[in-house]
Design a protein around this motif. Sequence first.
Motif, PDB file in Angstrom:
ATOM      1  N   ASP A  29       0.963  -0.969  -0.379  1.00  0.00           N
ATOM      2  CA  ASP A  29      -0.116   0.113   0.002  1.00  0.00           C
ATOM      3  C   ASP A  29       1.066   1.197   0.327  1.00  0.00           C
ATOM      4  OD1 ASP A  29      -1.998  -1.720   0.399  1.00  0.00           O
ATOM      5  OD2 ASP A  29      -2.563  -1.759   1.835  1.00  0.00           O
ATOM      6  N   THR A  31       0.410   5.737   0.737  1.00  0.00           N
ATOM      7  CA  THR A  31       0.067   6.944   0.872  1.00  0.00           C
ATOM      8  C   THR A  31       0.429   7.875   0.132  1.00  0.00           C
ATOM      9  OG1 THR A  31      -1.739   5.930   1.991  1.00  0.00           O
ATOM     10  CG2 THR A  31      -1.152   7.885   2.982  1.00  0.00           C
ATOM     11  N   ASN A  52      -2.818  -0.878  -2.589  1.00  0.00           N
ATOM     12  CA  ASN A  52      -3.950   1.012  -2.849  1.00  0.00           C
ATOM     13  C   ASN A  52      -2.729   1.768  -2.392  1.00  0.00           C
ATOM     14  OD1 ASN A  52      -6.435  -1.095  -1.643  1.00  0.00           O
ATOM     15  ND2 ASN A  52      -6.064  -1.284   0.401  1.00  0.00           N
ATOM     16  N   THR A  54      -3.312   5.856  -2.145  1.00  0.00           N
ATOM     17  CA  THR A  54      -4.111   6.682  -1.562  1.00  0.00           C
ATOM     18  C   THR A  54      -3.665   7.890  -1.556  1.00  0.00           C
ATOM     19  OG1 THR A  54      -4.500   5.585   0.353  1.00  0.00           O
ATOM     20  CG2 THR A  54      -5.394   7.988   0.292  1.00  0.00           C
ATOM     21  N   ASP A  56      -3.717  12.041  -0.626  1.00  0.00           N
ATOM     22  CA  ASP A  56      -4.650  13.156  -0.167  1.00  0.00           C
ATOM     23  C   ASP A  56      -4.683  13.964  -0.820  1.00  0.00           C
ATOM     24  OD1 ASP A  56      -4.415  10.663   1.261  1.00  0.00           O
ATOM     25  OD2 ASP A  56      -3.347  12.171   3.532  1.00  0.00           O
TER      26      ASP A  56
END
Length: 83
Positions: A29, A31, A52, A54, A56
């Motif tokens: 993942d 982010t 995943n 992400t 922001d």
Amino acid sequence: MTKCQPDKHEIINVAAGGRLSARGTLTTDVTIAGGGTLSSGASPGQLFVTGNLTIDPGATFKLNLDGRHKDCSQNRTTMSHGS
């Protein structure tokens, strides 16, 4: 540049002011926090995130478009889950 392949249970977190510039496949993942940057490839290049991803609000996703060669894809981003 440091090359690493994190354990598939780890998460790559890019903080504000940080940058993830990579090509190949990340099997974890990822982010990107506000103020951080995701830059796929070493122009041209491809980056695949199988975990995943992400991004922001306030983060930057940077890629190159319109290369010197007609009909030539410079950078590719493939999203297979989410939006």
